[in-house]
Design a protein around this motif. Structure first.
Motif, PDB file in Angstrom:
ATOM      1  N   HIS A 135       0.858  -1.181   0.000  1.00  0.00           N
ATOM      2  CA  HIS A 135       0.000   0.000   0.000  1.00  0.00           C
ATOM      3  C   HIS A 135       0.905   1.245   0.000  1.00  0.00           C
ATOM      4  O   HIS A 135       1.567   1.522   1.001  1.00  0.00           O
ATOM      5  N   TYR A 136       0.929   1.981  -1.114  1.00  0.00           N
ATOM      6  CA  TYR A 136       1.805   3.143  -1.249  1.00  0.00           C
ATOM      7  C   TYR A 136       1.035   4.439  -0.988  1.00  0.00           C
ATOM      8  O   TYR A 136      -0.126   4.572  -1.396  1.00  0.00           O
ATOM      9  N   GLY A 137       1.687   5.382  -0.312  1.00  0.00           N
ATOM     10  CA  GLY A 137       1.054   6.660  -0.059  1.00  0.00           C
ATOM     11  C   GLY A 137       1.856   7.528   0.882  1.00  0.00           C
ATOM     12  O   GLY A 137       3.076   7.353   1.024  1.00  0.00           O
ATOM     13  N   VAL A 138       1.170   8.446   1.540  1.00  0.00           N
ATOM     14  CA  VAL A 138       1.821   9.399   2.445  1.00  0.00           C
ATOM     15  C   VAL A 138       0.964   9.578   3.690  1.00  0.00           C
ATOM     16  O   VAL A 138      -0.258   9.391   3.655  1.00  0.00           O
ATOM     17  N   ALA A 139       1.615   9.940   4.790  1.00  0.00           N
ATOM     18  CA  ALA A 139       0.879  10.269   6.005  1.00  0.00           C
ATOM     19  C   ALA A 139       0.172  11.605   5.793  1.00  0.00           C
ATOM     20  O   ALA A 139       0.714  12.522   5.176  1.00  0.00           O
ATOM     21  N   GLU A 140      -1.064  11.702   6.271  1.00  0.00           N
ATOM     22  CA  GLU A 140      -1.825  12.947   6.115  1.00  0.00           C
ATOM     23  C   GLU A 140      -1.079  14.103   6.760  1.00  0.00           C
ATOM     24  O   GLU A 140      -1.052  15.210   6.237  1.00  0.00           O
ATOM     25  N   ASP A 141      -0.443  13.849   7.905  1.00  0.00           N
ATOM     26  CA  ASP A 141       0.413  14.822   8.575  1.00  0.00           C
ATOM     27  C   ASP A 141       1.845  14.334   8.421  1.00  0.00           C
ATOM     28  O   ASP A 141       2.284  13.419   9.120  1.00  0.00           O
ATOM     29  N   SER A 142       2.587  14.915   7.487  1.00  0.00           N
ATOM     30  CA  SER A 142       3.923  14.421   7.157  1.00  0.00           C
ATOM     31  C   SER A 142       4.884  14.466   8.343  1.00  0.00           C
ATOM     32  O   SER A 142       5.842  13.693   8.402  1.00  0.00           O
TER      33      SER A 142
END
Length: 268
Positions: A92-99
């Motif tokens: 599952h690829y993505g980013v944290a909502e709060d980097s």
């Protein structure tokens, strides 16, 4: 066996396939899982590996799901932008909502997470994918049974199904109309859609007596059955009833160099 690279270059072997929660529960959009690992991919995004997932990875001509993964004992949300599968392991690829809190993901191994799939995207992808399978049925019903289904492209930007075999140029327009009439009649009639992982012999019987050569004998393929029509092997997501496709337009048929492509759209 899949591998992934840590930032320090050490490889971690992942031998247990990810359990696919949507396989036999077509309407499931939310699930719980255990976070097994997280790491930074080559493109800079984080990748999460879970023991199970309700997210459909890109494949079989169908785009991946998107959505969110949340750690249950915190309010950290991970935005899932892309999902891929390798050797049975789902990434599952993505980013944290709060980097600024991304490091918390690396401390979450072994914790429970909640998965939430984007419903509107899933429903559109499922409608397009199911419509592609229904197209196979109608191609046979209008007298083009000599065409052998090949690959499909079930993305919103120009979905089509490609077949091995040709259609006479004189028949193209006539067959295009006949297929569209036939497929919309089936959509109006409706019919439950079922998914099940079955023993090889039972799967073959449900699919008209045989399975494609790429499915090994003795295996247990997942079979999709749309209403009263013959089943077909498929690992994608689907509508729960044929009527959910709403409507379908066959926009073009192209036949060239031994292949025929049938392009289509589904109603809004």
């Amino acid at each position: 066996m899949a591998q992934r690279e840590h930032s320090d270059g050490a490889a971690m072997e992942l031998t247990t396939p990810t359990k696919l929660e949507y396989y036999d529960q077509l309407l499931k959009l939310q699930s719980k899982a255990i976070l097994l690992s997280s790491f930074k991919g080559d493109d800079g995004r984080k990748a999460l590996i879970l023991d199970s997932t309700v997210f459909h990875p890109q494949g079989g001509g169908q785009p991946s799901d998107t959505g969110f993964i949340c750690i249950t004992d915190s309010n950290l949300r991970f935005c899932v932008q892309d999902v891929r599968s390798k050797d049975g392991v789902v990434f599952h690829y993505g980013v944290a909502e709060d980097s600024s809190r991304e490091s918390e993901l690396e401390q979450g191994n072994g914790k429970e997470v909640i998965l939430q799939v984007d419903e509107s995207r899933r429903r559109l992808n499922s409608r397009l994918h199911s419509a592609g399978h229904l197209l196979d049925v109608c191609v046979r019903n209008v007298g083009l049974g000599h065409l052998e289904p090949g690959k499909g492209y079930h993305f919103p930007d120009g979905p089509f199904v490609e077949y091995k075999g040709m259609v006479s140029p004189n028949e193209l327009q006539t067959k295009q109309r006949e297929i569209e009439i036939e497929v919309n009649a089936l959509i109006s009639k409706g019919g439950k859609v079922y998914a099940a992982v079955l023993p090889y012999e039972e799967a073959a019987e449900l699919c008209g007596g045989s399975l494609p050569d790429y499915i090994p004998q003795g295996s247990t393929p997942r079979i999709i059955k749309l209403g009263d029509n013959p089943g077909c092997p498929c690992g994608g997501t689907h509508v729960s009833d044929i009527s959910e496709i709403i409507s379908m337009k066959v926009t073009q048929i192209r036949t060239k160099k031994g292949t025929t492509k049938v392009f289509y759209t589904v109603g809004a």
